[in-house]
Design a protein around this motif. Structure first.
Motif, PDB file in Angstrom:
ATOM      1  N   PRO A 241       0.824  -1.211   0.000  1.00 27.97           N
ATOM      2  CA  PRO A 241       0.000   0.000   0.000  1.00 27.97           C
ATOM      3  C   PRO A 241       0.858   1.261   0.000  1.00 27.97           C
ATOM      4  N   GLU A 242       0.305   2.316  -0.575  1.00 27.59           N
ATOM      5  CA  GLU A 242       1.001   3.601  -0.564  1.00 27.59           C
ATOM      6  C   GLU A 242       1.066   4.118   0.865  1.00 27.59           C
ATOM      7  N   SER A 243       2.102   4.871   1.165  1.00 33.04           N
ATOM      8  CA  SER A 243       2.188   5.453   2.493  1.00 33.04           C
ATOM      9  C   SER A 243       1.115   6.533   2.628  1.00 33.04           C
ATOM     10  N   LYS A 244       0.639   6.692   3.853  1.00 32.11           N
ATOM     11  CA  LYS A 244      -0.438   7.633   4.105  1.00 32.11           C
ATOM     12  C   LYS A 244       0.068   9.058   3.949  1.00 32.11           C
ATOM     13  N   LYS A 245      -0.720   9.868   3.265  1.00 32.25           N
ATOM     14  CA  LYS A 245      -0.389  11.273   3.077  1.00 32.25           C
ATOM     15  C   LYS A 245      -1.569  12.112   3.527  1.00 32.25           C
TER      16      LYS A 245
END
Length: 110
Positions: A21-25
């Motif tokens: 998963p993409e890192s949270k932004k």
């Protein structure tokens, strides 16, 4: 008596996930000067306390980090800069409420 020495491990972890998963932004809105000014004012008025009625507060410290949480989330049509739509929450309360709102939206899709 001599000192005990430890042997460093030579095992390495291996990434086994097939989808990472993409890192949270943070959403750009929460970095805006308007949101930051609103949060500063709310914290000044209400103090750094968790306002969640479900929170027992036993682990809270003075000056703890609080999160401005939209009572009606923006994704659900909540007013972004209305102080009456913002509740200060500790990290645990914020995580619990956000997860419940996500689960509810997901359940409504099916």
């Amino acid at each position: 008596m001599g000192k005990l020495r430890t042997i460093s491990t030579t095992l390495r972890t291996v990434e086994t996930r097939t989808v990472i998963p993409e890192s949270k932004k943070a959403d750009a809105f929460y970095l805006s000067p308007e949101w930051r000014a609103l949060m500063s004012e709310i914290i000044r008025q209400r103090g750094r306390v968790c306002e969640d009625p479900r929170c027992d507060g036993r682990t809270h410290k003075r000056g703890m980090r609080v999160f401005g949480d939209h009572i009606v989330e923006l994704k659900d049509g909540g007013a972004p800069l209305d102080p009456n739509n913002v509740m200060l929450r500790c990290g645990a309360s914020h995580t619990r409420k956000t997860a419940a709102a996500r689960a509810k939206r997901l359940a409504e899709r099916f």
